[in-house]
Write an enzyme that holds these catalytic residues in place. Structure first.
Site, PDB file in Angstrom:
ATOM      1  N   GLU A  46       0.866  -1.165   0.000  1.00  0.00           N
ATOM      2  CA  GLU A  46       0.000   0.000   0.000  1.00  0.00           C
ATOM      3  C   GLU A  46       0.914   1.229   0.000  1.00  0.00           C
ATOM      4  O   GLU A  46       1.807   1.331   0.842  1.00  0.00           O
ATOM      5  CB  GLU A  46      -0.878  -0.009   1.256  1.00  0.00           C
ATOM      6  CG  GLU A  46      -1.869   1.133   1.225  1.00  0.00           C
ATOM      7  CD  GLU A  46      -2.765   1.208   2.460  1.00  0.00           C
ATOM      8  OE1 GLU A  46      -2.768   0.263   3.272  1.00  0.00           O
ATOM      9  OE2 GLU A  46      -3.447   2.235   2.584  1.00  0.00           O
ATOM     10  N   ARG A 270       5.131 -12.986   9.833  1.00  0.00           N
ATOM     11  CA  ARG A 270       5.569 -11.612   9.724  1.00  0.00           C
ATOM     12  C   ARG A 270       6.941 -11.474  10.386  1.00  0.00           C
ATOM     13  O   ARG A 270       7.193 -12.087  11.420  1.00  0.00           O
ATOM     14  CB  ARG A 270       4.542 -10.786  10.502  1.00  0.00           C
ATOM     15  CG  ARG A 270       4.526  -9.348  10.191  1.00  0.00           C
ATOM     16  CD  ARG A 270       3.409  -8.640  10.964  1.00  0.00           C
ATOM     17  NE  ARG A 270       3.462  -7.251  10.592  1.00  0.00           N
ATOM     18  CZ  ARG A 270       2.886  -6.759   9.497  1.00  0.00           C
ATOM     19  NH1 ARG A 270       2.162  -7.531   8.725  1.00  0.00           N
ATOM     20  NH2 ARG A 270       3.017  -5.494   9.194  1.00  0.00           N
ATOM     21  N   LYS A 280       4.373   0.880   9.242  1.00  0.00           N
ATOM     22  CA  LYS A 280       4.456   2.155   8.519  1.00  0.00           C
ATOM     23  C   LYS A 280       3.782   3.279   9.289  1.00  0.00           C
ATOM     24  O   LYS A 280       4.251   4.406   9.275  1.00  0.00           O
ATOM     25  CB  LYS A 280       3.801   1.998   7.138  1.00  0.00           C
ATOM     26  CG  LYS A 280       4.711   1.323   6.133  1.00  0.00           C
ATOM     27  CD  LYS A 280       4.072   1.246   4.774  1.00  0.00           C
ATOM     28  CE  LYS A 280       3.055   0.131   4.718  1.00  0.00           C
ATOM     29  NZ  LYS A 280       2.515  -0.106   3.384  1.00  0.00           N
TER      30      LYS A 280
HETATM   31  P1  ATP Z   1       2.593  -2.066   7.826  1.00  0.00           P
HETATM   32  O1  ATP Z   1       1.819  -2.599   8.982  1.00  0.00           O
HETATM   33  O2  ATP Z   1       4.015  -1.793   8.137  1.00  0.00           O
HETATM   34  O3  ATP Z   1       1.915  -0.920   7.149  1.00  0.00           O
HETATM   35  P2  ATP Z   1       1.451  -3.717   5.875  1.00  0.00           P
HETATM   36  O4  ATP Z   1       1.352  -5.183   5.954  1.00  0.00           O
HETATM   37  O5  ATP Z   1       0.212  -2.922   6.094  1.00  0.00           O
HETATM   38  O6  ATP Z   1       2.626  -3.261   6.791  1.00  0.00           O
HETATM   39  P3  ATP Z   1       1.625  -3.520   3.034  1.00  0.00           P
HETATM   40  O7  ATP Z   1       2.090  -2.365   2.253  1.00  0.00           O
HETATM   41  O8  ATP Z   1       0.198  -3.868   2.989  1.00  0.00           O
HETATM   42  O9  ATP Z   1       2.083  -3.246   4.522  1.00  0.00           O
HETATM   43  O10 ATP Z   1       2.532  -4.790   2.752  1.00  0.00           O
HETATM   44  C1  ATP Z   1       2.886  -5.297   1.508  1.00  0.00           C
HETATM   45  C2  ATP Z   1       3.313  -6.735   1.693  1.00  0.00           C
HETATM   46  O11 ATP Z   1       4.396  -6.823   2.611  1.00  0.00           O
HETATM   47  C3  ATP Z   1       2.184  -7.571   2.260  1.00  0.00           C
HETATM   48  O12 ATP Z   1       2.126  -8.780   1.557  1.00  0.00           O
HETATM   49  C4  ATP Z   1       2.580  -7.782   3.689  1.00  0.00           C
HETATM   50  O13 ATP Z   1       2.069  -8.982   4.176  1.00  0.00           O
HETATM   51  C5  ATP Z   1       4.106  -7.763   3.613  1.00  0.00           C
HETATM   52  N1  ATP Z   1       4.685  -7.337   4.896  1.00  0.00           N
HETATM   53  C6  ATP Z   1       4.471  -6.185   5.554  1.00  0.00           C
HETATM   54  N2  ATP Z   1       5.128  -6.174   6.731  1.00  0.00           N
HETATM   55  C7  ATP Z   1       5.782  -7.358   6.826  1.00  0.00           C
HETATM   56  C8  ATP Z   1       6.628  -7.959   7.808  1.00  0.00           C
HETATM   57  N3  ATP Z   1       6.939  -7.328   8.947  1.00  0.00           N
HETATM   58  N4  ATP Z   1       7.127  -9.191   7.554  1.00  0.00           N
HETATM   59  C9  ATP Z   1       6.828  -9.821   6.409  1.00  0.00           C
HETATM   60  N5  ATP Z   1       6.037  -9.317   5.457  1.00  0.00           N
HETATM   61  C10 ATP Z   1       5.509  -8.100   5.637  1.00  0.00           C
HETATM   62 MG    MG Z   2      -1.342  -2.079   5.337  1.00  0.00          MG
END
Ligand code: ATP
Ligand code: MG
Length: 568
Positions: A46, A270, A280
């Site tokens: 995102e 994760r 983020k």
């Molecule tokens: P955040 O909580 O930091 O915003 P998010 O999961 O909302 O992370 P996205 O931009 O939706 O962030 O993530 C893109 C991809 O990266 C998704 O497939 C997500 O599962 C993966 N991802 C995000 N954070 C992690 C993590 N800490 N470990 C492994 N994969 C991750």
């Molecule tokens: Mg997200």
């Protein structure tokens, strides 16, 4: 921002080994011909912030596994939240993925699919599988029930199809205010899985979207947009983190109800790291509150931050390959990530001599005005890196820590009457000191043994210590930024009562050394270049550097057994 002047570093990504359940599923699917021998993945960030080390894990898996099986990976921006998303984030994400060493096949935006998603929603309404609900968000929440109690039907659940079609069209046409109505999938208000209790598919948001402008005022929810986007791109294996495991039945429900390409969602653990926050939203808070200098502050766990700090993409790929993937969340030690950074830099970084806290040394019996060019090895791990010349003169700087007037027990570096080796130089023996009015040693007078040129004694005599130095007249002044963990708490999410996570920030995470002296070979060092300062650690030239005013970041220290011993 500094992302613009970053070179892409291209070394071949390693396959993710040893095997894991995702890889095994792919192998099975190839065997059974499930997807016509095709493996296609996507990385779906995102664009609401900069990528962090957690994303590096997802990227390495998505791209690494597809590469291994001759498939491809799409980069898809999951831009369904118009209020939080920006083009700056889109650009940084592309830079970061490429920096890690990967290239996408297709570049897509979930917003490219808004029309198709809308048309499919109409199809579901017509099939009696979706309805417009006039309940407020709060009322919907109250109707949802709990893990132990079933939910209650909304009074609008059994609206006739025609009425639903009309209301949905008017939602789209902008007739209703934000939050007044939603479109919900009609599944099962008694399902033990809360995600299946008539999840919201669309909400009304009169917001400007970074790509579609004001074309839309209804936006699809993640669960509705994600699986359908996967399906449109014929993604075979859609990997995400474990918190989406309970969403998988819904992911499958939409695909089945629409009769579209059967992408499969697979969940993995994760990445969590000690002393590190990977969210983020929280990282954005640190940027907005100016707790750090920006998304690329070298203390940030963002890819732009650690790149500026000097971490290599190779080190990250090695780290990710090593931690593997599992089905249970855990926490990895930050020290392990640092280990892979050291390991990679040890292989690749040019060695130089630099003194962070200079103490003047005068060699009384060395001829005044004489300069010798000492031969120094650039990288003992890599013969092809060759040798360089380092000027040696009568007046040098050594590290303040490398001299003790009254040495404690077990101290083998320079002290009165003790002989040590100057690396690539000579054996020297401390004779006397000069002190300032406060009684601090400001200069050490030594003598050298001319027979030990290059650092070895022809009579085989040994010294217990080798120290680094720079020639005072030739040294370059530099600013060096030393970093410690951004959070002082091992689990920075563990927050004291009544405070937020910023209470766990380490007040000493940045120390700026303004008067470091470097050997002259660094005069033209360019931003992004990485070095090992002998005996001190790995350092990377910061983009804040200007001609004649170098700034370096400490990437990671070398292990210091002396410091360890002192700590005991
Ligand atoms: P955040 O909580 O930091 O915003 P998010 O999961 O909302 O992370 P996205 O931009 O939706 O962030 O993530 C893109 C991809 O990266 C998704 O497939 C997500 O599962 C993966 N991802 C995000 N954070 C992690 C993590 N800490 N470990 C492994 N994969 C991750
Ligand atoms: Mg997200």
């Amino acid at each position: 921002m500094t992302v613009s002047n970053i070179k892409t570093e291209t070394t071949q990504p390693e396959p993710v080994r040893p095997s894991n359940f995702i890889r095994d599923t792919m192998i099975d699917d190839l065997k059974t011909g499930k997807y016509n021998n095709r493996i296609w993945t996507r990385f779906p960030p995102e664009p609401n912030g900069y990528l962090h080390i957690g994303h590096a894990k997802a990227i390495c898996l998505d791209f690494g596994l597809a590469d291994e099986f001759g498939g491809g990976t799409n980069l898809r921006f999951d831009d369904t939240n118009p209020e939080k998303e920006e083009t700056e984030y889109v650009d940084s994400i592309m830079t970061d993925v490429r920096w890690l060493g990967f290239e996408w096949e297709g570049l897509y935006y979930a917003s490219d699919y808004f029309q198709q998603l809308h048309d499919w929603a109409v199809q579901l309404i017509k099939a009696g599988k979706a309805y417009v609900d006039d309940l407020s968000a709060d009322e919907i929440r109250r109707h949802r029930g709990t893990l132990t109690e079933p939910g209650k039907d909304s009074p609008y659940r059994n609206r006739p199809v025609e009425e639903n079609l009309d209301l949905f069209a008017r939602m789209k046409a902008g007739e209703f205010p934000d939050g007044s109505r939603v479109l919900r999938a009609k599944i099962d208000m008694a399902s033990p899985n809360l995600n299946m209790r008539d999840p919201v598919m669309y909400r009304i948001l009169h917001a400007e979207h970074h790509r579609t402008g004001d074309k839309w005022c209804i936006y699809p929810m993640y669960d509705y947009a994600h699986g359908q986007s996967d399906s449109l791109e014929k993604i075979t294996h859609s990997m995400c983190t474990l918190e989406f495991e309970d969403h998988r039945p819904l992911y499958n429900w939409f695909i089945q109800a629409l009769g579209i390409f059967p992408s499969q969602q697979m969940e993995f653990d994760r990445l969590n790291l000690t002393y590190t926050l990977l969210s983020k939203r929280k990282l954005l808070q640190l940027v907005q509150e100016k707790r750090v200098s920006g998304w690329d502050d070298p203390r940030m766990p963002t890819l732009s931050g650690i790149r500026r700090r000097g971490y290599t993409p190779q080190a990250l790929r090695n780290f990710v390959a090593n931690i593997g993937v599992t089905k249970t969340n855990g926490t990895i030690e930050l020290a392990m990530l640092e280990h892979f950074v050291r390991e990679d830099l040890n292989r690749s970084a040019q060695r130089v001599m630099a003194v962070l806290r200079p103490l003047k040394v005068v060699i009384d019996n060395y001829p005044e005005g004489r300069t010798e060019e000492m031969e120094a090895v650039n990288n003992p791990e890599d013969e092809t890196a060759g040798k360089r010349k380092v000027p040696f003169t009568r007046e040098l700087y050594i590290e303040r820590d490398d001299f003790q007037e009254v040495p404690p027990k077990g101290y083998f570096r320079l002290s009165p009457g003790k002989e040590v080796r100057l690396r690539y130089g000579y054996f020297i023996t401390a004779q006397s000191v000069v002190k300032n009015a406060q009684g601090d040693v400001v200069e050490v007078h030594v003598t050298y043994d001319p027979a030990t040129h290059g650092g070895n004694a022809p009579d085989g005599r040994k010294v217990k210590s080798t120290i680094h130095w720079v020639s005072a007249a030739h040294a370059i002044h530099a600013e060096v930024r030393l970093y410690d963990n951004l959070f002082h708490k091992e689990d920075p999410n563990d927050v004291p009562e009544g405070q937020d996570f910023t209470a766990n920030l380490n007040p000493n995470s940045l120390e700026v050394v303004t008067d470091a002296r470097l050997e002259p070979s660094l005069a033209n060092a360019a931003a992004g270049e990485r070095y090992q300062f002998e005996r001190l650690g790995y350092f990377c030239v910061d983009p804040d550097s200007k001609p004649g005013a170098l700034v370096l970041n400490r990437t990671v220290a070398l292990k210091d057994t002396w410091a360890k011993k002192q700590a005991r």
